[in-house]
Design a protein around this motif. Structure first.
Motif, PDB file in Angstrom:
ATOM      1  N   THR A  13      -9.883   3.278  33.117  1.00  0.00           N
ATOM      2  CA  THR A  13      -8.513   3.419  32.515  1.00  0.00           C
ATOM      3  C   THR A  13      -7.425   3.632  33.466  1.00  0.00           C
ATOM      4  N   GLY A  14      -6.315   2.642  32.971  1.00  0.00           N
ATOM      5  CA  GLY A  14      -5.012   2.986  33.758  1.00  0.00           C
ATOM      6  C   GLY A  14      -4.788   1.933  35.050  1.00  0.00           C
ATOM      7  N   VAL A  15      -5.883   1.392  35.396  1.00  0.00           N
ATOM      8  CA  VAL A  15      -6.229   0.461  36.688  1.00  0.00           C
ATOM      9  C   VAL A  15      -5.625  -0.745  36.379  1.00  0.00           C
ATOM     10  N   THR A  16      -4.515  -1.184  37.074  1.00  0.00           N
ATOM     11  CA  THR A  16      -3.997  -2.547  36.902  1.00  0.00           C
ATOM     12  C   THR A  16      -3.677  -3.452  37.975  1.00  0.00           C
ATOM     13  N   TRP A  17      -3.587  -2.750  39.378  1.00  0.00           N
ATOM     14  CA  TRP A  17      -3.331  -3.665  40.249  1.00  0.00           C
ATOM     15  C   TRP A  17      -3.984  -3.152  41.551  1.00  0.00           C
ATOM     16  N   THR A  18      -4.015  -4.112  42.738  1.00  0.00           N
ATOM     17  CA  THR A  18      -4.651  -3.938  43.723  1.00  0.00           C
ATOM     18  C   THR A  18      -4.557  -2.471  44.261  1.00  0.00           C
ATOM     19  N   ALA A  19      -3.464  -1.971  44.479  1.00  0.00           N
ATOM     20  CA  ALA A  19      -3.080  -0.480  45.110  1.00  0.00           C
ATOM     21  C   ALA A  19      -3.818   0.460  44.444  1.00  0.00           C
ATOM     22  N   THR A  25      -5.178   4.425  49.491  1.00  0.00           N
ATOM     23  CA  THR A  25      -3.633   4.241  49.181  1.00  0.00           C
ATOM     24  C   THR A  25      -3.219   5.532  48.137  1.00  0.00           C
ATOM     25  N   PRO A  26      -1.853   5.838  47.940  1.00  0.00           N
ATOM     26  CA  PRO A  26      -1.504   7.035  47.138  1.00  0.00           C
ATOM     27  C   PRO A  26      -1.861   6.645  45.612  1.00  0.00           C
ATOM     28  N   GLU A  27      -1.751   5.223  45.212  1.00  0.00           N
ATOM     29  CA  GLU A  27      -2.004   4.936  43.861  1.00  0.00           C
ATOM     30  C   GLU A  27      -3.781   5.184  43.371  1.00  0.00           C
ATOM     31  N   TRP A  28      -4.622   4.849  44.601  1.00  0.00           N
ATOM     32  CA  TRP A  28      -6.041   4.891  44.501  1.00  0.00           C
ATOM     33  C   TRP A  28      -6.234   6.434  44.403  1.00  0.00           C
ATOM     34  N   GLN A  29      -5.532   7.314  45.268  1.00  0.00           N
ATOM     35  CA  GLN A  29      -5.995   8.834  44.992  1.00  0.00           C
ATOM     36  C   GLN A  29      -5.505   9.465  43.574  1.00  0.00           C
ATOM     37  N   ARG A  30      -4.416   8.859  42.973  1.00  0.00           N
ATOM     38  CA  ARG A  30      -4.016   9.045  41.632  1.00  0.00           C
ATOM     39  C   ARG A  30      -4.919   8.649  40.643  1.00  0.00           C
ATOM     40  N   GLY A 102     -16.231   0.694  33.669  1.00  0.00           N
ATOM     41  CA  GLY A 102     -15.027   0.413  34.725  1.00  0.00           C
ATOM     42  C   GLY A 102     -15.365  -1.277  35.147  1.00  0.00           C
ATOM     43  N   TYR A 103     -15.988  -1.930  34.413  1.00  0.00           N
ATOM     44  CA  TYR A 103     -16.378  -3.476  34.898  1.00  0.00           C
ATOM     45  C   TYR A 103     -15.024  -4.261  34.462  1.00  0.00           C
ATOM     46  N   HIS A 104     -15.130  -5.532  34.897  1.00  0.00           N
ATOM     47  CA  HIS A 104     -14.068  -6.351  34.711  1.00  0.00           C
ATOM     48  C   HIS A 104     -14.425  -7.892  34.756  1.00  0.00           C
ATOM     49  N   THR A 105     -13.515  -8.965  34.523  1.00  0.00           N
ATOM     50  CA  THR A 105     -14.355 -10.160  34.335  1.00  0.00           C
ATOM     51  C   THR A 105     -14.492 -10.975  35.418  1.00  0.00           C
ATOM     52  N   ALA A 106     -14.821 -12.163  35.532  1.00  0.00           N
ATOM     53  CA  ALA A 106     -15.376 -13.124  36.587  1.00  0.00           C
ATOM     54  C   ALA A 106     -14.249 -13.950  37.302  1.00  0.00           C
ATOM     55  N   ALA A 107     -14.339 -13.914  38.601  1.00  0.00           N
ATOM     56  CA  ALA A 107     -13.782 -14.698  39.350  1.00  0.00           C
ATOM     57  C   ALA A 107     -13.351 -16.059  38.755  1.00  0.00           C
ATOM     58  N   GLY A 108     -12.245 -16.518  38.706  1.00  0.00           N
ATOM     59  CA  GLY A 108     -11.728 -17.652  37.974  1.00  0.00           C
ATOM     60  C   GLY A 108     -11.367 -17.554  36.683  1.00  0.00           C
ATOM     61  N   LEU A 109     -11.518 -16.636  36.092  1.00  0.00           N
ATOM     62  CA  LEU A 109     -11.154 -16.407  34.662  1.00  0.00           C
ATOM     63  C   LEU A 109     -10.064 -15.130  34.332  1.00  0.00           C
ATOM     64  N   ASP A 110      -9.268 -15.257  33.470  1.00  0.00           N
ATOM     65  CA  ASP A 110      -8.495 -14.238  33.018  1.00  0.00           C
ATOM     66  C   ASP A 110      -9.078 -13.070  33.073  1.00  0.00           C
ATOM     67  N   GLY A 111      -8.078 -11.717  33.277  1.00  0.00           N
ATOM     68  CA  GLY A 111      -8.796 -10.347  33.216  1.00  0.00           C
ATOM     69  C   GLY A 111      -8.167  -9.750  34.328  1.00  0.00           C
ATOM     70  N   VAL A 112      -7.931  -8.226  34.073  1.00  0.00           N
ATOM     71  CA  VAL A 112      -7.458  -7.438  34.869  1.00  0.00           C
ATOM     72  C   VAL A 112      -8.051  -7.373  36.189  1.00  0.00           C
ATOM     73  N   LEU A 113      -7.718  -7.614  37.474  1.00  0.00           N
ATOM     74  CA  LEU A 113      -8.077  -7.703  38.799  1.00  0.00           C
ATOM     75  C   LEU A 113      -9.590  -8.429  38.710  1.00  0.00           C
ATOM     76  N   ARG A 180      -3.333 -10.681  35.350  1.00  0.00           N
ATOM     77  CA  ARG A 180      -4.331 -10.329  36.309  1.00  0.00           C
ATOM     78  C   ARG A 180      -3.867  -8.928  36.958  1.00  0.00           C
ATOM     79  N   TYR A 181      -2.673  -8.697  37.035  1.00  0.00           N
ATOM     80  CA  TYR A 181      -2.328  -7.509  37.335  1.00  0.00           C
ATOM     81  C   TYR A 181      -1.237  -6.549  36.603  1.00  0.00           C
ATOM     82  N   ALA A 182      -1.532  -6.814  35.281  1.00  0.00           N
ATOM     83  CA  ALA A 182      -0.638  -6.091  34.087  1.00  0.00           C
ATOM     84  C   ALA A 182      -1.923  -5.832  32.765  1.00  0.00           C
ATOM     85  N   ALA A 183      -1.508  -4.830  32.286  1.00  0.00           N
ATOM     86  CA  ALA A 183      -2.327  -4.353  31.029  1.00  0.00           C
ATOM     87  C   ALA A 183      -1.545  -3.386  30.252  1.00  0.00           C
ATOM     88  N   ILE A 184      -1.804  -3.656  28.693  1.00  0.00           N
ATOM     89  CA  ILE A 184      -1.419  -2.655  27.912  1.00  0.00           C
ATOM     90  C   ILE A 184      -2.319  -1.471  28.060  1.00  0.00           C
TER      91      ILE A 184
END
Length: 275
Positions: A13-19, A25-30, A102-113, A180-184
């Motif tokens: 939940t809420g994870v959208t970018w590398t940090a 990082t402060p974002e990881w801690q949050r 907390g899983y995600h899509t594959a390398a080379g495909l659309d999807g957050v991270l 890859r770095y944005a989500a609703i």
């Protein structure tokens, strides 16, 4: 009913970018408490559905992200790296079901991270000719041990992926991919309710299935030629073309162990920002 949660962070939940997932990082801690909240919501639902024990296998990066002090006390947690089966350590211990949280899509495909094991260096992985996410690889390993995938959480595209490799699993989309770095994103209070409800429902499919052991082939495409050359030094790994290697294994367990070695060698061959 013994259940394992394989908990990754990119699809939390809420994870959208590398940090958000970069250690320290402060974002990881949050986001660590939010990630822990997703896990606790799942544990609550699993027990409501009849689970008698829950093992949480930390599966992201250093595998030391979930806050143990805030974990539901009914569960235990396997934390730390250098586990032979990595994200799926414990799958061979007589489980009745596994959750991919907390899983995600594959390398080379659309999807957050989106990625597969390495954050950027791998541009594609294929399992027996099908492009494979970490979820698809791990589901094949679970099947080898007769363990059904009960629930998958992540973004909406991760849920679409799960519907293909684990059609009987329940899914929860905690966010909708924009890039890859944005989500609703839904707030944690909402996703917690949805994860708990889904985990309770998913327990109706818990129970060991027939274990299926078959040979497998994995192919890995990198973003730079020297990574393929480095991985091809491993005996039994062949360089298929300038950026791709492949190997065969008699079991999925052996295939995943070999894949772990390939990724470790390739990661060690990265030289700064040039790959």
């Amino acid at each position: 009913m013994r259940i394992m949660i394989s908990a990754d962070m990119e699809g939390a939940t809420g994870v959208t970018w590398t940090a958000d997932v970069a250690i320290g990082t402060p974002e990881w801690q949050r986001l660590r408490p939010v990630f822990t909240g997703d896990v606790n919501a799942c544990i609550t639902g699993l027990y409501a559905g009849g689970a008698t024990s829950v093992l949480v296998n930390e599966a992201h990066s250093t595998q030391r992200n979930i806050l143990l002090e805030d974990l539901d006390p009914r569960a235990v947690m396997l934390t730390g790296k250098h586990k032979p089966l990595s994200m799926m350590q414990g799958i061979d211990s007589g489980l009745d079901g596994v959750v991919f949280l907390g899983y995600h899509t594959a390398a080379g495909l659309d999807g957050v991270l989106s990625h597969t094991y390495l954050p950027n260096q791998i541009t594609g992985v294929w399992l027996d000719g099908t492009r494979a996410s970490e979820g698809r690889l791990n589901a094949a390993l679970a099947a080898e041990h007769g363990v059904p995938v009960l629930l998958v959480t992540g973004d909406n595209l991760t849920c679409d992926d799960a519907n293909d490799y684990a059609p009987h699993a329940t899914t929860v989309a905690v966010k909708e991919c924009v890039s890859r770095y944005a989500a609703i994103c839904k707030p944690p209070a909402i996703t917690a309710q949805e994860i708990t409800t889904a985990a309770t429902t998913a327990m109706t499919h818990a129970g060991r299935t027939t274990a299926t052991t078959t040979p497998h082939r994995i192919e890995v495409e990198f973003d730079a030629s020297h990574l393929a050359a480095a991985a091809a030094v491993i005996p039994t790994v062949d360089q298929i073309d300038i950026r791709t290697v492949g190997f065969n294994a008699t079991t999925m367990t052996d295939a995943m162990k070999a894949f772990k070695i390939v990724t470790a060698i390739a990661s060690g061959a990265v030289e700064g920002s040039y790959g």
